[in-house]
Design an enzyme around this catalytic site. Sequence first.
Site, mmCIF file in Angstrom:
data_model
loop_
_atom_site.group_PDB
_atom_site.id
_atom_site.type_symbol
_atom_site.label_atom_id
_atom_site.label_comp_id
_atom_site.label_asym_id
_atom_site.label_seq_id
_atom_site.Cartn_x
_atom_site.Cartn_y
_atom_site.Cartn_z
ATOM 1 N N SER A 113 180.970 61.467 48.217
ATOM 2 C CA SER A 113 181.052 61.359 47.162
ATOM 3 C C SER A 113 179.648 59.931 47.584
ATOM 4 O O SER A 113 178.645 60.680 48.255
ATOM 5 C CB SER A 113 182.116 59.705 47.237
ATOM 6 O OG SER A 113 182.370 59.065 45.786
ATOM 7 N N HIS A 114 180.186 58.770 47.865
ATOM 8 C CA HIS A 114 178.742 57.482 48.503
ATOM 9 C C HIS A 114 178.752 56.819 49.933
ATOM 10 O O HIS A 114 178.042 56.694 50.382
ATOM 11 C CB HIS A 114 179.082 55.720 47.579
ATOM 12 C CG HIS A 114 181.246 55.293 47.964
ATOM 13 N ND1 HIS A 114 181.837 56.153 47.767
ATOM 14 C CD2 HIS A 114 181.213 55.096 48.941
ATOM 15 C CE1 HIS A 114 183.351 55.981 48.009
ATOM 16 N NE2 HIS A 114 182.774 54.891 48.421
ATOM 17 N N ASP A 277 175.976 57.407 42.934
ATOM 18 C CA ASP A 277 176.493 57.489 43.981
ATOM 19 C C ASP A 277 175.575 58.912 44.853
ATOM 20 O O ASP A 277 175.313 59.567 43.631
ATOM 21 C CB ASP A 277 177.619 57.151 44.793
ATOM 22 C CG ASP A 277 178.480 58.045 44.096
ATOM 23 O OD1 ASP A 277 178.256 58.527 42.891
ATOM 24 O OD2 ASP A 277 179.897 57.987 44.326
ATOM 25 N N ASP A 279 177.426 61.754 44.194
ATOM 26 C CA ASP A 279 177.696 62.796 44.369
ATOM 27 C C ASP A 279 177.738 62.599 42.560
ATOM 28 O O ASP A 279 177.858 62.983 41.499
ATOM 29 C CB ASP A 279 179.529 62.870 44.206
ATOM 30 C CG ASP A 279 180.444 62.140 44.043
ATOM 31 O OD1 ASP A 279 180.190 60.890 44.151
ATOM 32 O OD2 ASP A 279 181.260 62.622 43.777
ATOM 33 N N ASP A 281 178.984 60.477 40.655
ATOM 34 C CA ASP A 281 180.387 59.322 39.522
ATOM 35 C C ASP A 281 180.152 57.741 39.019
ATOM 36 O O ASP A 281 181.099 57.414 38.356
ATOM 37 C CB ASP A 281 181.390 59.672 39.969
ATOM 38 C CG ASP A 281 182.153 59.971 41.110
ATOM 39 O OD1 ASP A 281 181.163 59.284 42.535
ATOM 40 O OD2 ASP A 281 182.912 60.384 41.810
ATOM 41 N N ARG A 282 179.401 57.717 40.251
ATOM 42 C CA ARG A 282 179.453 56.042 40.599
ATOM 43 C C ARG A 282 178.994 54.475 39.659
ATOM 44 O O ARG A 282 177.699 56.675 39.783
ATOM 45 C CB ARG A 282 179.721 55.763 41.946
ATOM 46 C CG ARG A 282 180.933 55.533 42.820
ATOM 47 C CD ARG A 282 180.630 54.905 43.828
ATOM 48 N NE ARG A 282 182.513 54.885 44.271
ATOM 49 C CZ ARG A 282 182.793 53.754 45.464
ATOM 50 N NH1 ARG A 282 181.882 53.163 45.584
ATOM 51 N NH2 ARG A 282 184.138 54.515 45.859
ATOM 52 N N LYS A 376 184.916 60.013 37.047
ATOM 53 C CA LYS A 376 184.161 59.039 36.912
ATOM 54 C C LYS A 376 182.830 59.532 36.537
ATOM 55 O O LYS A 376 182.459 59.951 37.095
ATOM 56 C CB LYS A 376 184.296 57.496 37.829
ATOM 57 C CG LYS A 376 184.456 58.114 38.574
ATOM 58 C CD LYS A 376 184.492 56.964 39.776
ATOM 59 C CE LYS A 376 184.311 56.843 41.243
ATOM 60 N NZ LYS A 376 185.282 56.921 42.288
HETATM 61 C C1 G1P Z 1 187.646 53.967 46.887
HETATM 62 C C2 G1P Z 1 187.486 52.966 45.855
HETATM 63 C C3 G1P Z 1 188.237 53.743 44.539
HETATM 64 C C4 G1P Z 1 187.574 54.620 44.628
HETATM 65 C C5 G1P Z 1 187.666 56.076 45.801
HETATM 66 C C6 G1P Z 1 186.874 57.151 45.492
HETATM 67 O O1 G1P Z 1 188.812 53.859 47.101
HETATM 68 O O2 G1P Z 1 188.178 51.815 45.572
HETATM 69 O O3 G1P Z 1 188.194 52.724 43.585
HETATM 70 O O4 G1P Z 1 188.366 55.974 43.543
HETATM 71 O O5 G1P Z 1 186.542 55.206 46.398
HETATM 72 O O6 G1P Z 1 186.097 56.799 44.665
HETATM 73 P P1 G1P Z 1 189.119 52.872 48.999
HETATM 74 O O7 G1P Z 1 188.111 53.760 49.540
HETATM 75 O O8 G1P Z 1 189.087 52.091 48.368
HETATM 76 O O9 G1P Z 1 190.705 53.911 48.842
HETATM 77 ZN ZN ZN Z 2 181.339 59.112 43.780
#
Ligand code: G1P
Ligand code: ZN
Length: 543
Positions: A113-114, A277, A279, A281-282, A376
């Site tokens: 992800s990010h 981000d 991938d 999705d954000r 998302k």
């Molecule tokens: C974080 C975000 C959460 C999101 C997840 C995946 O998780 O807070 O909202 O769904 O990344 O993108 P966390 O690190 O808080 O468990």
């Molecule tokens: Zn992501």
Amino acid sequence: MQHDTVATQPIAGQKPGTSGLRKKTRVFMEPHFLENYVQSIIDGIGGVSGKNLVVGGDGRYFNDRAIQVILRMLAANGAAGAIVGQGGVLSTPAASHLIRKRGTAGGFILSASHNPGGIDADFGLKFNGANGGPASEAVNAKIVEATTKISAYHITTADDVDLNTIGQTALGEMSVEIVDPVTDYAALMDSLFDFDKIRALFASGFRMRFDAMHAVTGPYATAILEDTLGAAKGTVINGTPSPDFGGGHPDPNPVWAKTLMDEMYGDNAPDFGAASDGDGDRNMVVGPHQYVTPSDSLAVLAAHAHRAPAYAKGLAGVARSMPTSGAVDRVAAAQGIESYETPTGWKFFGNLLDAGRVTLCGEESAGTGSDHVREKDGLWAVLLWLNILAQSGQSVAQIMEALWRDYGRCYYTRYDFEDIETAKAEAVMDGLRAQLSNLPGREVAGLTVNFADEFAYDDPVDGARTEAQGIRIGFEGGARAVFRLSGTGTVGATIRVYLERLETAPDALSLSPQDALAPVVSAALTLSDLHNLTGRDAPNVIT
Ligand code: G1P
Ligand code: ZN
């Protein structure tokens, strides 16, 4: 073609309750590590014999090598076919769409992800089911169980598949189809939104900046915004994906999307700014001199979604993760629709979406989406915003002003305390847990606690109960502090403190968020004794 069975021992170590696995890239590259986890997924989902699966990732370092391994293992485990994004690339929402459109049994999505990418950064892998969404809690539990029992994995000996040439090929008896990663997704967006209206908006001189953060959305955003909708060339910046995201941190928030923020807060700012981000999705949305919190963005989308063709009939309901502000609840109440409060993580929206109970959902962590896929979707949110701006003729500032005037303003901020020793982080949570029943009625920093609990969720569709999802402390007048431990970090523990305050007085709708939230911050830090228990004076990241 030769299939090998390689003896192995449990090494993946997926934590119960988490979706997929995120680790340092070098861990995934250790001998047998990736193979071990892929086989655990295959075993956990009941095998892949005769099944078709989507495979793709965000293009980060090791994406292409990992895909070759996954394909060889799918072939050895008897899969019928794999549908792979060209170059091994698929944004997470595009993968979700492809699973649904092609009716596959699910898909393997490679991404952290990010989180930053590179040989010294992070890598990840998760399985999404046939509905296109992250594996359910039940399936996840089976995958976790498989990681603890695995004794062997199966892999085919074969040359690499050419991932770059679109078309049909094969790996032993398994068919492999390489598809353009953008085409199907772009067609889906066209079916949801009024592209003519958005085209007319850009033609009228509307200026936008989209920061793809050197990540997967670059090609999607360029194709849709510039090539299809006529946004000026150069609208998309950092649009060429790179395996280490240009050395950056592909998390679309005011801290990491600083280039975009500087431009949006500078002279001659464009009319609209957005980022997504690693991938895809954000999303982050920002107007000229005006950052829009993700919680407010969700409320705006809920209030105005009917302006886009796909949502013209109104929304079935909305859902937000527990730490997300109550702004969307207020919009939902005005529309007479349900607003569900779910635990953090997109997988909790899946049942509500599948059952048709909600149309839109979102999280404070920059995730918004709808029933068009089961993830998302960053670019989708940006296009819905554009559709709303085009249809209403309003600016971002006017939209925000009206939201706060009509529903009140939920001031919001999140403090992240990262890389804390796990025992210290647990001590903060245990300390709060121990005082929950004594908190109501207590006054702290001028605020009076009116409720305190540890959030548990009963899924309204399948009845599954999920406990220990964060500590909520509510104050009289509509302020709230939430504490939870991150489930996605790769080093130590991260404590997230979510702070919110509802304001309805017309003359208090344009305070600085820092000023508006100061008492809530102070109450939260006092009650948790966070500074003493962790030795941390300040958060690493404030968003
Ligand atoms: C974080 C975000 C959460 C999101 C997840 C995946 O998780 O807070 O909202 O769904 O990344 O993108 P966390 O690190 O808080 O468990
Ligand atoms: Zn992501």
